[in-house]
Write a protein that holds these residues in place. Structure first.
Motif, PDB file in Angstrom:
ATOM      1  N   ASP B 362      77.875 152.020  66.748  1.00 12.39           N
ATOM      2  CA  ASP B 362      78.218 151.500  65.417  1.00 12.39           C
ATOM      3  C   ASP B 362      79.491 152.139  64.857  1.00 12.39           C
ATOM      4  OD1 ASP B 362      75.914 150.097  65.673  1.00 12.39           O
ATOM      5  OD2 ASP B 362      74.717 151.419  64.383  1.00 12.39           O
ATOM      6  N   MET B 363      79.799 153.337  65.357  1.00 13.73           N
ATOM      7  CA  MET B 363      80.955 154.053  64.812  1.00 13.73           C
ATOM      8  C   MET B 363      82.271 153.543  65.390  1.00 13.73           C
ATOM      9  SD  MET B 363      80.078 156.142  62.546  1.00 13.73           S
ATOM     10  CE  MET B 363      81.583 157.102  62.357  1.00 13.73           C
ATOM     11  N   GLN B 364      82.192 152.848  66.543  1.00 14.95           N
ATOM     12  CA  GLN B 364      83.431 152.533  67.258  1.00 14.95           C
ATOM     13  C   GLN B 364      84.343 151.574  66.485  1.00 14.95           C
ATOM     14  OE1 GLN B 364      81.631 151.805  71.042  1.00 14.95           O
ATOM     15  NE2 GLN B 364      81.529 154.015  71.436  1.00 14.95           N
ATOM     16  N   ALA B 365      83.714 150.583  65.817  1.00 12.79           N
ATOM     17  CA  ALA B 365      84.522 149.649  65.032  1.00 12.79           C
ATOM     18  C   ALA B 365      85.261 150.382  63.917  1.00 12.79           C
ATOM     19  CB  ALA B 365      83.625 148.559  64.446  1.00 12.79           C
ATOM     20  N   MET B 366      84.513 151.257  63.227  1.00 16.08           N
ATOM     21  CA  MET B 366      85.114 152.003  62.121  1.00 16.08           C
ATOM     22  C   MET B 366      86.201 152.949  62.623  1.00 16.08           C
ATOM     23  SD  MET B 366      83.058 154.206  59.321  1.00 16.08           S
ATOM     24  CE  MET B 366      83.665 155.797  58.937  1.00 16.08           C
ATOM     25  N   ALA B 367      85.931 153.565  63.793  1.00 17.33           N
ATOM     26  CA  ALA B 367      86.901 154.491  64.361  1.00 17.33           C
ATOM     27  C   ALA B 367      88.194 153.756  64.697  1.00 17.33           C
ATOM     28  CB  ALA B 367      86.323 155.154  65.615  1.00 17.33           C
ATOM     29  N   ALA B 368      88.055 152.561  65.301  1.00 16.63           N
ATOM     30  CA  ALA B 368      89.240 151.778  65.665  1.00 16.63           C
ATOM     31  C   ALA B 368      90.044 151.405  64.414  1.00 16.63           C
ATOM     32  CB  ALA B 368      88.810 150.514  66.409  1.00 16.63           C
ATOM     33  N   GLU B 369      89.294 150.994  63.372  1.00 15.73           N
ATOM     34  CA  GLU B 369      89.933 150.584  62.115  1.00 15.73           C
ATOM     35  C   GLU B 369      90.705 151.729  61.461  1.00 15.73           C
ATOM     36  OE1 GLU B 369      88.064 149.570  57.882  1.00 15.73           O
ATOM     37  OE2 GLU B 369      87.036 148.616  59.573  1.00 15.73           O
ATOM     38  N   ARG B 370      90.123 152.956  61.557  1.00 19.31           N
ATOM     39  CA  ARG B 370      90.775 154.095  60.901  1.00 19.31           C
ATOM     40  C   ARG B 370      91.696 154.866  61.850  1.00 19.31           C
ATOM     41  NH1 ARG B 370      86.282 156.959  57.046  1.00 19.31           N
ATOM     42  NH2 ARG B 370      88.116 158.187  56.465  1.00 19.31           N
ATOM     43  N   GLY B 371      91.857 154.362  63.073  1.00 19.62           N
ATOM     44  CA  GLY B 371      92.791 154.988  64.010  1.00 19.62           C
ATOM     45  C   GLY B 371      92.272 156.251  64.656  1.00 19.62           C
ATOM     46  N   TRP B 372      90.944 156.411  64.764  1.00 22.52           N
ATOM     47  CA  TRP B 372      90.408 157.599  65.417  1.00 22.52           C
ATOM     48  C   TRP B 372      90.263 157.329  66.904  1.00 22.52           C
ATOM     49  CZ3 TRP B 372      85.617 158.388  61.704  1.00 22.52           C
ATOM     50  CH2 TRP B 372      86.100 158.645  60.399  1.00 22.52           C
ATOM     51  N   GLU B 373      90.479 158.357  67.710  1.00 17.56           N
ATOM     52  CA  GLU B 373      90.372 158.171  69.147  1.00 17.56           C
ATOM     53  C   GLU B 373      89.374 159.141  69.751  1.00 17.56           C
ATOM     54  OE1 GLU B 373      94.352 158.222  70.703  1.00 17.56           O
ATOM     55  OE2 GLU B 373      94.949 156.601  69.353  1.00 17.56           O
ATOM     56  N   GLY B 374      88.241 159.247  69.123  1.00 16.61           N
ATOM     57  CA  GLY B 374      87.188 160.126  69.642  1.00 16.61           C
ATOM     58  C   GLY B 374      87.002 161.345  68.754  1.00 16.61           C
ATOM     59  N   ASN B 375      85.840 161.967  68.872  1.00 11.47           N
ATOM     60  CA  ASN B 375      85.509 163.160  68.110  1.00 11.47           C
ATOM     61  C   ASN B 375      86.467 164.288  68.458  1.00 11.47           C
ATOM     62  OD1 ASN B 375      84.210 165.238  66.757  1.00 11.47           O
ATOM     63  ND2 ASN B 375      82.723 165.536  68.411  1.00 11.47           N
ATOM     64  N   GLU B 376      87.084 164.874  67.451  1.00  7.00           N
ATOM     65  CA  GLU B 376      88.110 165.884  67.723  1.00  7.00           C
ATOM     66  C   GLU B 376      87.609 167.326  67.635  1.00  7.00           C
ATOM     67  OE1 GLU B 376      91.863 163.042  66.582  1.00  7.00           O
ATOM     68  OE2 GLU B 376      91.309 164.597  65.159  1.00  7.00           O
ATOM     69  N   LEU B 377      86.347 167.495  67.181  1.00  8.53           N
ATOM     70  CA  LEU B 377      85.737 168.824  67.274  1.00  8.53           C
ATOM     71  C   LEU B 377      85.100 168.865  68.663  1.00  8.53           C
ATOM     72  CD1 LEU B 377      84.987 171.515  65.880  1.00  8.53           C
ATOM     73  CD2 LEU B 377      82.856 170.450  65.182  1.00  8.53           C
ATOM     74  N   THR B 378      85.846 169.341  69.625  1.00  7.57           N
ATOM     75  CA  THR B 378      85.436 169.171  71.020  1.00  7.57           C
ATOM     76  C   THR B 378      84.380 170.169  71.455  1.00  7.57           C
ATOM     77  OG1 THR B 378      87.370 170.473  71.553  1.00  7.57           O
ATOM     78  CG2 THR B 378      87.539 168.080  71.844  1.00  7.57           C
ATOM     79  N   ASN B 379      84.282 171.278  70.752  1.00  7.43           N
ATOM     80  CA  ASN B 379      83.336 172.310  71.174  1.00  7.43           C
ATOM     81  C   ASN B 379      82.802 173.023  69.947  1.00  7.43           C
ATOM     82  OD1 ASN B 379      81.934 174.339  72.485  1.00  7.43           O
ATOM     83  ND2 ASN B 379      83.768 175.463  73.120  1.00  7.43           N
ATOM     84  N   PHE B 380      81.474 173.004  69.787  1.00  5.00           N
ATOM     85  CA  PHE B 380      80.879 173.793  68.711  1.00  5.00           C
ATOM     86  C   PHE B 380      79.565 174.352  69.236  1.00  5.00           C
ATOM     87  CE2 PHE B 380      78.876 175.260  65.008  1.00  5.00           C
ATOM     88  CZ  PHE B 380      79.797 175.335  63.970  1.00  5.00           C
ATOM     89  N   ASN B 381      79.590 175.613  69.655  1.00  3.76           N
ATOM     90  CA  ASN B 381      78.385 176.233  70.190  1.00  3.76           C
ATOM     91  C   ASN B 381      77.404 176.503  69.056  1.00  3.76           C
ATOM     92  OD1 ASN B 381      76.549 178.398  71.006  1.00  3.76           O
ATOM     93  ND2 ASN B 381      77.770 178.434  72.872  1.00  3.76           N
TER      94      ASN B 381
END
Lengths: 99, 595
Positions: B362-381
């Motif tokens: 469900d997030m992919q449409a919104m991400a495309a619309e807002r120009g996001w290309e994936g989660n940018e917090l790549t690592n959070f232990n």
């Protein structure tokens, strides 16, 4: 475990032994009631019966969520102290307490 | 004064206290070494039990587990406390009345069999050794983060301190050190939680703050959190998914807790049966102080983190790389990025860091619309949550020093309890009973000390070279304790007719079936790639996850034991009389004295 309340073989059914078996069955009754409450608040209200409680709102979530994260722990505490108090009283009633 | 010096002062001072206690509480007899002379006040024993019980996993990991999963991980809260109800009602008073020193000793005497005792020793060693590996690695990590020494050096310092108080004082030294360690760890855990709860809700008690109004939005804290996480595509915080496995996993943790030998032996140290009952209650009071706070720490830290990444709300602009690098409020991120436990990457090159769930369709449409290309917090232990909490909430440096001392106290106190369970099983159950029954009291005490030293050396070695299965330790230890020791202890007390053949068959069934189920999905001896079936829910027997298998093993243990005991000879009269005697408190002092 049908043998829970009987006396050991070979002992004559003296007054003391009868008292001990009455003590033990009373203890088993208290344990059973306590464990029913134990299961009800955790597995019941906290997990499996949670959908039934979902209508009762509590602090931004529902009552089931509260039982899972706070309530069950508080009830566990009450149960252990109740058991200690009740059993120490039962010990005295049956004269089996420590000297 | 810089942070390193402050950490050094806090950790150094706490260690000095532990060593001081060790010198004061030296053990002069085996009764003192194994059971602290049975003279421990029930409230003190409750405190020591709480420290014994709450490991690096409770202190460091649990709040993180709850924060990133939400309601479903309430299993840990209910499981790790509900086990005390079972222990208090079904085991502790009777085992105290029995009045001996180890768990295998009870099993050996009650089932009049050295074989039963040796099988119990094998179960105990498997459970305790796997458990201790996690504590040693936890202590090593805490050292390397806060004292800036490498992992191995940290581990040697930790082992050295445990060596001093465990070898000198045995259970007596360990008990009083654990009391001190409990005080350190609970203060360290509570102070940051109180500050954060005040900041977010105005309520100083975190457990109440969790269900209070979030001051910034004016609506309940949990409602706010639910909105933010679902807006970003994560699972709703308060919603549940698999109720069946959650219930089974909770039960596994509960039965496992009640069957852990290092916790059970703590109840051998109080003077009377009545004290054992009260002491279990006090233990849970001290445990609950942390466990009622942990879910609040989890939820509040999650909210704070969301807030830091989305300072303008989820509809607004995400935090910029420039802010993270320069704003003092974001200093903690820099500190943790250095340790490799936190990392981000500006994938779409807009200078902002978008943290959201990119696996949610469900997030992919919104991400495309807002120009996001994936989660940018790549690592959070998840483990850094509690340790970083004071920095996230901008608390003074001494709070961070306190957290360092608290994390080490949690790891060391549990390690010491486990080491005592291991060494007493070796010196008392194997050497004294099976190998050299004619050994003198003094000789046994020497062997007890040697076993302790050996156990510490083994734990240190395993901490330095953790086997591949270190991550599966919790599942293994709890599953086995639930499937082997708990049922056999319970039957020994509650079923007078249970005989040695039944108990041995039951324990072996629990041990073998549980190991087989774990190995099937997690690999033989947990070696990756050797699993027979892929570890996915579709392959599980009746949908039961390997982590939740403990109750099934326990049930099989009960059934096999009942069936075998029905078809073989009844226990001797004197054993049935022993069961009668442990059921009543009268004469507890005598039972201890005739040892």
């Amino acid at each position: 475990m049908a043998d829970q309340v009987t006396n050991s073989k070979g002992t004559s059914p003296s007054k003391a032994a009868e008292d001990d078996s009455g003590y033990w069955s009373a203890n088993l009754r208290i344990i059973t009631i306590s464990l029913i409450i134990w299961a009800l608040v955790s597995f019941g209200f906290g997990i499996l019966l949670r959908p039934l409680l979902s209508g009762i709102e509590f602090g931004g979530a529902d009552l089931g969520f509260w039982f899972a994260q706070q309530g069950s722990i508080l009830v566990f505490l009450a149960l252990i102290f109740f058991y200690a108090w009740r059993m120490n009283k039962l010990d005295r009633e049956h004269g089996v307490e420590e000297e | 004064m810089d942070q390193f010096t402050i950490n050094l002062i806090f950790v150094g001072a706490s260690f000095a206290i532990y060593i001081g206690i060790a010198i004061w509480a030296r053990a002069g007899s085996t009764a003192e070494f194994y059971a602290a002379g049975r003279g421990v006040n029930p409230v003190m024993n409750g405190m020591a039990t709480a420290a014994d019980w709450m490991s690096a996993a409770s202190f460091i990991s649990m709040a993180g587990l709850i924060a990133f999963v939400g309601y479903n991980n309430s299993s840990f809260l209910m499981g790790w406390t509900g086990g005390y109800v079972l222990m208090a009602l079904l085991l502790a008073p009777y085992l105290r009345k029995f009045g001996k020193f180890t768990v295998p000793e009870f099993i050996g005497d009650r089932f009049y069999s050295s074989t039963a005792r040796v099988v119990a020793v094998i179960c105990l060693l498997t459970i305790s050794i796997t458990y201790v590996i996690g504590q040693m690695t936890g202590a090593g990590v805490a050292f390397s983060r806060f004292l800036e020494v490498d992992n191995a050096t940290g581990l040697f310092i930790a082992s050295g301190v445990v060596f001093i108080y465990a070898v000198l004082g045995g259970m007596k030294g360990i008990t009083y050190t654990q009391v001190a360690q409990y005080c350190v760890l609970i203060i360290a855990y509570t102070i940051p939680a109180v500050f954060i709860s005040l900041q977010l809700t105005g309520n100083p008690i975190p457990g109440l703050g969790l269900f209070s109004t979030h001051q910034e939005t004016g609506q309940p804290l949990l409602t706010t959190l639910d909105q933010i996480v679902t807006d970003l595509g994560f699972n709703q915080y308060t919603a549940g998914t698999s109720y069946f496995n959650m219930a089974l996993f909770t039960l596994s943790l509960m039965i496992g807790t009640a069957g852990l030998p290092h916790v059970i032996i703590r109840f051998f140290t109080v003077p009377r049966v009545a004290d054992a009952r009260w002491s279990a209650g006090w233990a849970l009071v001290f445990i609950a102080l942390l466990y009622l706070t942990a879910p609040a720490v989890g939820a509040m830290a999650r909210l704070n983190i969301m807030d830091q990444f989305w300072p303008n709300g989820v509809e607004g602009e995400a935090v910029s790389v420039e802010t993270i690098e320069n704003d003092p409020e974001y200093d903690w991120m820099g500190n943790w990025i250095q340790t490799g436990l936190l990392g981000f990457e500006d994938k779409n090159g807009d200078g902002l860091i978008q943290y959201y769930n990119d696996a949610n369709p469900d997030m992919q449409a919104m991400a495309a619309e807002r120009g996001w290309e994936g989660n940018e917090l790549t690592n959070f232990n998840r483990d850094i949550l509690v340790l970083a909490n004071p920095e996230i909430a901008n608390l003074p440096p001494w709070v961070i020093g306190l957290i360092a001392a608290g994390g080490l106290a949690a790891a060391l106190s549990t390690a010491a309890g486990l080491l005592l369970a291991i060494s007493s099983a070796v010196s008392h159950d194997l050497i004294k009973t099976i190998i050299r029954p004619d050994i003198s009291e003094k000789g046994e005490l020497l062997w007890a000390r040697c076993s302790m030293a050996g156990a510490i050396a083994l734990a240190t070695y395993l901490g330095l070279n953790p086997p591949g299965f270190a991550a599966q330790v919790v599942a293994l230890a709890f599953g086995l304790a639930a499937a082997t020791l708990f049922p056999v202890l319970m039957m020994g007390i509650f079923s007078k007719k249970m005989n040695s053949a039944g108990a041995i068959a039951g324990m072996l069934t629990g041990l073998i079936v549980t190991l087989a189920y774990l190995f099937t999905y997690l690999g033989i001896l947990f070696i990756p790639g050797t699993n027979l079936l892929e570890n996915v829910p579709e392959n599980y027997l009746f949908g039961i996850s390997p982590l939740a298998f403990g109750p099934v093993g326990a049930l099989l243990n009960f059934l096999v034991a009942q069936a075998v005991s029905k078809t073989s000879a009844e226990p001797p009269v004197e054993v049935q009389a022993l069961v009668e005697s442990i059921r009543i408190p009268r004469g507890a002092g005598a039972a201890a004295a005739d040892h």
